[in-house]
Design a protein around this motif. Structure first.
Motif, PDB file in Angstrom:
ATOM      1  N   SER A 199      29.190  39.820  44.244  1.00  0.00           N
ATOM      2  CA  SER A 199      30.435  39.475  43.991  1.00  0.00           C
ATOM      3  C   SER A 199      30.460  38.430  44.985  1.00  0.00           C
ATOM      4  O   SER A 199      31.319  37.508  44.740  1.00  0.00           O
ATOM      5  N   VAL A 233      32.411  35.542  44.319  1.00  0.00           N
ATOM      6  CA  VAL A 233      33.462  34.604  45.451  1.00  0.00           C
ATOM      7  C   VAL A 233      32.945  33.311  45.938  1.00  0.00           C
ATOM      8  O   VAL A 233      33.922  32.472  45.185  1.00  0.00           O
ATOM      9  N   HIS A 288      39.225  40.035  45.484  1.00  0.00           N
ATOM     10  CA  HIS A 288      38.257  39.730  44.535  1.00  0.00           C
ATOM     11  C   HIS A 288      38.889  39.214  43.109  1.00  0.00           C
ATOM     12  O   HIS A 288      38.095  38.377  42.594  1.00  0.00           O
ATOM     13  N   ASP A 289      39.300  40.554  42.447  1.00  0.00           N
ATOM     14  CA  ASP A 289      39.415  40.093  41.421  1.00  0.00           C
ATOM     15  C   ASP A 289      40.934  38.400  40.516  1.00  0.00           C
ATOM     16  O   ASP A 289      39.435  37.708  39.809  1.00  0.00           O
ATOM     17  N   LEU A 298      38.520  35.891  41.630  1.00  0.00           N
ATOM     18  CA  LEU A 298      36.712  35.426  40.106  1.00  0.00           C
ATOM     19  C   LEU A 298      37.836  35.008  39.243  1.00  0.00           C
ATOM     20  O   LEU A 298      37.417  33.880  38.459  1.00  0.00           O
ATOM     21  N   VAL A 300      37.121  42.334  35.675  1.00  0.00           N
ATOM     22  CA  VAL A 300      36.887  42.294  37.541  1.00  0.00           C
ATOM     23  C   VAL A 300      37.784  43.673  37.677  1.00  0.00           C
ATOM     24  O   VAL A 300      36.844  44.211  39.033  1.00  0.00           O
ATOM     25  N   TYR A 303      35.204  46.620  37.230  1.00  0.00           N
ATOM     26  CA  TYR A 303      33.878  46.399  38.417  1.00  0.00           C
ATOM     27  C   TYR A 303      34.643  46.608  39.500  1.00  0.00           C
ATOM     28  O   TYR A 303      34.020  47.307  40.324  1.00  0.00           O
ATOM     29  N   SER A 304      36.045  46.308  40.297  1.00  0.00           N
ATOM     30  CA  SER A 304      36.152  46.040  41.442  1.00  0.00           C
ATOM     31  C   SER A 304      36.562  47.792  42.028  1.00  0.00           C
ATOM     32  O   SER A 304      36.185  48.194  43.278  1.00  0.00           O
ATOM     33  N   TYR A 324      32.652  48.551  43.036  1.00  0.00           N
ATOM     34  CA  TYR A 324      31.717  47.732  43.539  1.00  0.00           C
ATOM     35  C   TYR A 324      32.260  47.214  44.223  1.00  0.00           C
ATOM     36  O   TYR A 324      32.129  46.780  45.094  1.00  0.00           O
ATOM     37  N   VAL A 325      33.598  47.152  44.578  1.00  0.00           N
ATOM     38  CA  VAL A 325      34.788  46.700  46.224  1.00  0.00           C
ATOM     39  C   VAL A 325      35.291  47.828  46.796  1.00  0.00           C
ATOM     40  O   VAL A 325      35.210  47.636  47.830  1.00  0.00           O
TER      41      VAL A 325
END
Length: 854
Positions: A564, A568, A712-713, A716, A816, A819-820, A823-824
């Motif tokens: 990540s 980023v 984060h999303d 990206l 994303v 995923y986040s 894992y975020v």
């Protein structure tokens, strides 16, 4: 939960009837609808301009010009009032919106103040709209009260809307949409009118008609030297090729006194003219003025230009006359239209204009229909394959009712359906499937824990209800913000998505519950068909994961953090070096979509634009079909963007015979900067509201984890748009807001399962509970994500180039966002820790052979 009270069954029947009744008009020809009784529903979906062609104008009422006119009138009133009372002044003028009166004799200051203070009109609060103030040294200042000016500006916008509506209606344009936007802007959408210039010619003319006496005592030498009496004004004359003529400031008759205006022909010269007729007051005043000024000239002034200045041959008592000039029949008819509709209280500035050809609109309709039907069918097939004919069929039935209710609500509210709105409808169907998936997965968990079928279904509904409501509230927040801060297609997308939230929740919970309840009452099953008994073949045809999985998700968290971080940084680097390919919405400028008889000559088009002085930063690219091209350029500072665009169109039409302009968009820099500001504000507000909601529903660290994951999303998504040089426009903001909603939806479902397991397994380490929770919801995650992707696939590949940036960003955001969530957001909670002191005591994890799943 699975009880079947009569009111629920009746509600489902009424919902079905409502959906059928208000959806049916969209499938019936208009001629047939017109012949049906008046009490039957007849409202159809209101298609946006991108689906049926037409013109779009964003107009701004020039309230500064309105204020300047009011100040000038105040100045003339002060001059006339003081002259009537024989009070001499040393100087009288205005600057900065303030009229300043300097007395020749300071001793007359009090007398002057007494006659000037009552100027203006009383307001409802008892004060006057003009504020008079005595200054030292024999000076009196007059200014317009702020609240009175604000009221006048608002009144001017409302009056302009009504006048524009009358003018557009007189053109015969079908079903125009004229709405207010903000404080002083008006949006005009005219379906079927593909020439915005014709629209602007009719609605943009102030049409302020006055009759003023010509002051022939001012010689040309005095005029050239600027020696003009204070009660006179110099206006350009169309009869003299723009040369100025001096007229009296005071109008003897105004256009408000007109009762009728029509296009005609002069009997002697056969030239096109405009005939007009006054009301009673205008007739009397016109007769008095003409009788008292025989042999003198009076000027017919339209929008501060002298159209004609005939000599008064005799008294005109009939209250009618004609305006002659260099008119064509069409221009005379347009002037008659605007005169009949009344004068605009203030000039209108065109801030943005768009036009879509009817043929392009028809293509968009076909693309939208095909992609919508394809997405709907793919969802239906997928859900049946995933849950079998019984439970899948119930989900399909609920989804069908949801679609009917969605179209019915859109038709009933007459909301404008745009192509992005079609994407919103498809996404709402995917969210409806997600609700059914949540319910079914919860029922499976209860059955695997040993509950009887009826008890499993009942508990499954109850526990899914919390997740469904939390998830849809976050989507509704994003939709509400889009509707508030968006414009045009973004609002259409937000409206269809928001309606879809309500219809999907209703259909998934109420319709599914009633249908399942009826099946349980009749079949009294001893096992659930979705339990996949051992040895059974043929079901499910789609099975993503085993019934129980034991993946160690948290072990990969450090590697995911590195991945990540790299992504980023790469996204930030792309934004820093490449930047965003800003569309016209944000960058301003002009976009012209053309179609040529043969393959589009891109090189020749580029050369043509490069040699045009009204063009800056020209770009030419292929667009869709081989004979289509997209021309994008900016206008040099100081030039009018609308005029530059029209000039480019004329030059292209001469250089490339047979060229067609299928779509034109012109956005001024003021509007583009405001759209960028509102877009950023919308994103920030959406994230802030969702943080508050998650904090309220869970714990602070849950909210912070969700917000960091959403940033984060967004980074990206924006980064890949920059790297691939995909256009970033207002619809991209809609896509980002949708990603926020979907991503938050995923995180709410994740947090909801984690919270339940924290309460259930109080002594178990947080790392193990996170792994357990993710394994439990893995099947739902894969089914929901696959459904959303399949629903958008049709729009991605068949929605056309105009819709590609929106759908691409949404598809990428689904990846994303999923995923986040794992894992975020969850690793942040793992590092921060959770408050578990007030959780109920429960069985430690692993104390039972079969882990009960809530």
């Amino acid at each position: 939960m699975l009880a079947l009270p009569r009111w629920k069954v009746v509600l489902c029947v009424l919902a079905l009837l409502f959906g059928l009744a208000f959806t049916a008009p969209n499938l019936i020809a208009q001629s047939t609808l017109d012949s049906l009784p008046g009490w039957l529903p007849k409202a159809k979906l209101n298609l946006g301009l991108d689906l049926q062609g037409g013109s779009y104008l964003l107009l701004e009422v020039d309230t500064d010009a309105l204020k300047a006119e009011k100040i000038n009138n105040l100045l003339e009133d002060a001059r006339t009032t003081l002259a009537t009372k024989h009070i001499a002044t040393a100087s009288l003028g205005q600057s900065g919106g303030v009229v300043t009166v300097r007395m020749a004799d300071p001793g007359q200051s009090n007398a002057a103040f007494q006659v000037l203070a009552p100027l203006g009109q009383l307001q409802t609060n008892g004060s006057r709209d003009v504020v008079a103030q005595a200054e030292p040294g024999g000076v009196i200042t007059l200014r317009l009260a702020d609240d009175a000016m604000a009221a006048e500006s608002s009144k001017a916008v409302d009056q302009s809307i009504e006048i524009i509506r009358r003018r557009v209606d007189a053109m015969g344009t079908r079903e125009p949409s004229i709405t207010r936007q903000g404080l002083n802007r008006i949006v005009v959408e005219a379906p079927g009118e593909s020439d915005p210039e014709k629209l602007k010619a009719v609605i943009g003319q102030t049409a302020k008609l006055t009759f003023q006496m010509v002051d022939d005592e001012v010689s040309p030498e005095d005029l050239q030297a600027g020696r003009i009496p204070p009660d006179d004004i110099s206006l350009p004359s169309e009869e003299k090729g723009g040369q100025p003529t001096v007229v009296k400031r005071r109008s003897v008759v105004t256009g408000e006194m007109l009762t009728d205006a029509s296009q005609g022909f002069d009997q002697q010269t056969s030239q096109a003219i405009v005939n007009f007729r006054f009301n009673g007051l205008g007739t009397r005043r016109f007769a008095q003025v003409t009788a008292a000024n025989i042999g003198k000239r009076f000027a017919i002034v339209l929008d501060n230009k002298i159209v004609s200045a005939p000599v008064i041959q005799g008294a005109i008592p009939g209250g009618s006359g004609q305006i002659s000039g260099n008119f064509t029949p069409e221009s005379a008819n347009q002037l008659a239209i605007v005169l009949r509709a009344g004068a605009l209280p203030a000039p209108l500035k065109v801030q943005e204009q768009r036009s879509v050809g009817a043929e392009l609109g028809a293509d968009a309709v076909r693309a939208g229909q095909i992609s919508a039907v394809l997405g709907f069918l793919v969802i239906l097939v997928f859900i049946v394959l995933a849950y079998g004919f019984l439970f899948g069929g119930i989900a399909v039935a609920a989804l069908t009712v949801n679609g009917l209710l969605l179209i019915a609500a859109m038709s009933l509210t007459q909301a404008t359906l745009t192509l992005p709105g079609v994407a919103g409808m498809i996404l709402s169907l995917a969210l409806a499937v997600d609700a059914s998936v949540l319910i079914y997965e919860r029922i499976r968990d209860e059955a695997r824990a040993g509950s009887a079928p009826l008890m499993a279904a009942d508990h499954g509904f109850r526990r899914a209800m919390v997740s469904i409501m939390d998830a849809n509230v976050t989507t509704l927040i994003a939709g509400a913000i889009m509707f508030q801060f968006g414009a045009g297609p973004v609002r259409g997308f937000a409206w269809s998505l928001s309606i879809g939230v309500f219809t999907s929740v209703f259909s998934a919970i109420v319709i599914s519950q009633v249908l399942l309840g009826l099946w349980f009452r009749k079949a009294k099953p001893k096992a659930l068909p979705i339990m996949d008994p051992k040895g059974a073949k043929g079901w499910p045809l789609i099975k993503w994961v085993p019934a129980q999985t034991h993946f160690k998700f948290t072990r990969l968290a450090p590697f995911a953090a590195i991945l990540s971080g790299v992504l980023v940084l790469a996204s930030a680097g792309s934004l820093g070096f490449t930047g965003l390919n800003l569309g016209t919405d944000f960058a301003g400028g002009t976009v012209i979509e053309i179609a040529t008889p043969g393959p589009a000559p891109l090189a020749q088009l580029r050369t043509q634009l490069d040699h045009d002085s009204a063009v800056r930063d020209a770009q030419v690219q292929g667009f869709g079909a081989p004979n289509a091209a997209l021309l994008r350029f900016k206008t040099p500072n100081g030039q009018d963007a609308m005029q530059a665009a029209n000039g480019v169109k004329l030059d292209l039409a001469k250089a490339f015979p047979g060229i067609q302009f299928t779509q034109v968009e012109v956005v001024g820099p003021k509007v583009s900067s405001e759209l960028m500001t509102s877009g950023i504000l919308a994103l920030a507000l959406a994230i802030a509201l969702m943080l508050a909601y998650i904090w309220f529903r869970f714990q602070l660290q849950f909210g912070l984890g969700a917000v960091i994951a959403i940033f984060h999303d967004l980074i990206l998504t924006v980064g890949i748009l920059s790297a691939l040089h995909i256009e970033f426009s207002m619809t991209s903001i809609a896509a980002l807001l949708t990603i926020i909603g979907y991503s938050m939806n995923e995180k709410v479902i994740t947090f909801d399962r984690l919270r339940e397991n924290l309460r259930k397994y109080r002594r178990t380490p947080l790392r193990e509970i996170i792994d357990l929770s993710e394994n439990e919801r893995l099947s739902r995650t894969l089914i929901t994500g696959s459904t959303a992707l399949l629903a958008l696939a049709g729009m991605l590949f068949m929605g056309g180039p105009a819709l590609f940036p929106l759908v691409f960003a949404m598809v990428f955001g689904i990846f994303v966002g999923t995923y986040s969530s794992i894992y975020v957001a969850l690793p942040i909670i793992l590092v921060w820790g959770v408050k578990r002191g007030d959780e109920a005591e429960a069985t430690p994890l692993g104390a039972r052979a079969v882990i009960p799943r809530p």
